[in-house]
Design an enzyme around this catalytic site. Structure first.
Site, PDB file in Angstrom:
ATOM      1  N   TYR A  18      -0.690   8.435  -2.438  1.00  0.00           N
ATOM      2  CA  TYR A  18      -0.774   8.144  -3.870  1.00  0.00           C
ATOM      3  C   TYR A  18      -2.007   8.841  -4.477  1.00  0.00           C
ATOM      4  CZ  TYR A  18       2.548   4.133  -3.703  1.00  0.00           C
ATOM      5  OH  TYR A  18       3.660   3.329  -3.587  1.00  0.00           O
ATOM      6  N   GLY A  19      -2.992   9.103  -3.616  1.00  0.00           N
ATOM      7  CA  GLY A  19      -4.317   9.539  -4.085  1.00  0.00           C
ATOM      8  C   GLY A  19      -4.347  10.852  -4.828  1.00  0.00           C
ATOM      9  N   CYS A  53      -4.256  -1.286  -1.967  1.00  0.00           N
ATOM     10  CA  CYS A  53      -4.408   0.164  -2.110  1.00  0.00           C
ATOM     11  C   CYS A  53      -5.356   0.393  -3.281  1.00  0.00           C
ATOM     12  CB  CYS A  53      -3.049   0.784  -2.407  1.00  0.00           C
ATOM     13  SG  CYS A  53      -3.101   2.549  -2.804  1.00  0.00           S
ATOM     14  N   ASN A  54      -6.406   1.142  -3.034  1.00  0.00           N
ATOM     15  CA  ASN A  54      -7.387   1.374  -4.102  1.00  0.00           C
ATOM     16  C   ASN A  54      -6.792   2.194  -5.237  1.00  0.00           C
ATOM     17  OD1 ASN A  54     -10.459   0.677  -3.104  1.00  0.00           O
ATOM     18  ND2 ASN A  54      -9.036   1.011  -1.434  1.00  0.00           N
ATOM     19  N   THR A  55      -5.998   3.215  -4.880  1.00  0.00           N
ATOM     20  CA  THR A  55      -5.438   4.083  -5.914  1.00  0.00           C
ATOM     21  C   THR A  55      -4.487   3.293  -6.813  1.00  0.00           C
ATOM     22  OG1 THR A  55      -5.600   5.931  -4.370  1.00  0.00           O
ATOM     23  CG2 THR A  55      -4.221   6.254  -6.310  1.00  0.00           C
ATOM     24  N   GLU A  62      -5.089   9.435   9.696  1.00  0.00           N
ATOM     25  CA  GLU A  62      -3.684   9.348  10.116  1.00  0.00           C
ATOM     26  C   GLU A  62      -3.390  10.210  11.339  1.00  0.00           C
ATOM     27  OE1 GLU A  62      -0.745   9.032   7.130  1.00  0.00           O
ATOM     28  OE2 GLU A  62      -1.808   7.314   6.295  1.00  0.00           O
ATOM     29  N   ASP A  89       0.869  -1.181   0.000  1.00  0.00           N
ATOM     30  CA  ASP A  89       0.000   0.000   0.000  1.00  0.00           C
ATOM     31  C   ASP A  89       0.900   1.224   0.000  1.00  0.00           C
ATOM     32  OD1 ASP A  89      -2.335   1.634   0.335  1.00  0.00           O
ATOM     33  OD2 ASP A  89      -1.823   1.845   2.444  1.00  0.00           O
ATOM     34  N   SER A  90       0.303   2.387  -0.244  1.00  0.00           N
ATOM     35  CA  SER A  90       1.053   3.628  -0.194  1.00  0.00           C
ATOM     36  C   SER A  90       1.548   3.907   1.226  1.00  0.00           C
ATOM     37  CB  SER A  90       0.162   4.781  -0.657  1.00  0.00           C
ATOM     38  OG  SER A  90      -1.016   4.810   0.118  1.00  0.00           O
ATOM     39  N   CYS A 101     -11.292   3.328  -0.495  1.00  0.00           N
ATOM     40  CA  CYS A 101      -9.970   3.785  -0.075  1.00  0.00           C
ATOM     41  C   CYS A 101      -9.662   3.045   1.224  1.00  0.00           C
ATOM     42  CB  CYS A 101      -9.983   5.292   0.157  1.00  0.00           C
ATOM     43  SG  CYS A 101      -8.452   5.908   0.886  1.00  0.00           S
ATOM     44  N   THR A 102      -8.420   2.608   1.334  1.00  0.00           N
ATOM     45  CA  THR A 102      -8.046   1.754   2.464  1.00  0.00           C
ATOM     46  C   THR A 102      -8.269   2.394   3.845  1.00  0.00           C
ATOM     47  OG1 THR A 102      -5.845   2.628   2.114  1.00  0.00           O
ATOM     48  CG2 THR A 102      -6.303   0.437   1.250  1.00  0.00           C
ATOM     49  N   HIS A 103      -8.227   3.725   3.910  1.00  0.00           N
ATOM     50  CA  HIS A 103      -8.369   4.383   5.215  1.00  0.00           C
ATOM     51  C   HIS A 103      -9.836   4.482   5.662  1.00  0.00           C
ATOM     52  CE1 HIS A 103      -4.308   5.587   4.305  1.00  0.00           C
ATOM     53  NE2 HIS A 103      -4.190   6.269   5.429  1.00  0.00           N
TER      54      HIS A 103
END
Ligand code: DGL
Length: 266
Positions: free
Chosen positions: A42-43, A73-75, A152, A10-11, A184-186
């Site tokens: 990355y987004g 990572c979705n992006t 974050e 992932d980013s 999105c992972t977050h």
């Protein structure tokens, strides 16, 4: 013989939500996680840049002798999956397809909303994958760039998070979508806030579990699934492993052990 691992990247930290699902679904597998903390986010970056970072990470993970690569990572899944599939010597799984399949399966009204980073939304990867499942779906997309720093900074439970969610989600509410993809992972960390704003009738689709199940059935079909012994986890970050470990602890409440520093030449 040592077990071959599944490589996951992932980013940064967000992919740990996917790592958690992989660990629960595939407890016997060795996993190597790479968080590109030097290049996050990355987004907001271009396809070319995200593809370059992703290829560098894939090369490193392939060098560790992995049997499968998971883009957590979705992006990166939205922008770099075709290139990674072309260039990697191991099967590559992304998050978009499993998430889209699940959303297309669970929607009753045929109205689906996608939340993601600016790059994921711009790529149209989710609408394309959803329409492949069902060409009659009505799809809206919403970029939510402030969600990542909120998570974050550990602000997921603050009034600021609710206010920002209300603003981003107003058009989603208006669209009358009954199914919303957390693309999105977050975003799974903000599940409670998002559900609070959208109300109980809206189903939230988190692709982590669908991806873990896709990885499991692929390994089983190809006779590569481990069936005994506890899997080992190795974690790398491309910058500040101490910060990575600290944030991972409160984000996931999951022990990830030592985080090794691995700088890439991207
Ligand atoms: N991991 C990214 C994603 O799922 C979010 C964070 C970033 O922008 O790098 O799209």
């Amino acid at each position: 013989m040592t077990k071959k691992a599944i490589g996951v990247f992932d980013s940064g930290l967000g992919g740990l939500t996917i790592l958690k699902a992989l660990r629960q679904t595939l407890p016997h597998e060795n996993l190597i996680y790479f968080g590109d903390s030097a290049n996050v986010p990355y987004g907001s970056k271009s396809k070319q840049t995200v593809t370059r970072f992703s290829l560098d990470i894939a090369r490193f993970l392939e060098g560790q002798g992995i049997k499968m690569l998971v883009i957590a990572c979705n992006t990166a899944s939205a922008l770099a999956l075709p290139e990674l599939r072309k260039r990697c010597g191991v099967p590559v799984l992304g998050v978009i397809e499993p998430g889209a399949q699940k959303a297309a399966r669970v929607t009753r009204s045929g109205r689906v909303a996608v939340l993601g980073t600016e790059a994921t939304v711009k790529s149209n990867a989710y609408p394309k994958a959803l329409l492949k499942q069902n060409p009659h779906l009505h799809i809206v997309q919403q970029a939510c760039p402030l969600f990542v720093p909120l998570v974050e900074e550990n602000w997921a439970k603050t009034p600021a998070a609710r206010l920002i969610a209300q603003t981003y989600l107003a058009p989603v509410k208006q669209s009358k979508a009954d199914t919303v993809i957390l693309g999105c992972t977050h975003y799974p960390v903000l599940k409670e806030v998002i559900a609070g704003v959208l109300g109980p009738r809206v189903q939230l689709v988190d692709s982590a579990q669908s991806l873990a199940e896709a990885a499991q059935s692929f390994l089983q079909q190809h006779g590569q699934a481990e069936t005994s012994g506890r899997g080992k986890l190795t974690v790398y970050a491309s910058d500040d492993p101490a910060r990575f470990k600290r944030l991972a602890a409160y984000l996931l409440a999951d022990k990830i052990g030592t985080v090794h520093l691995k700088k890439l030449n991207a």
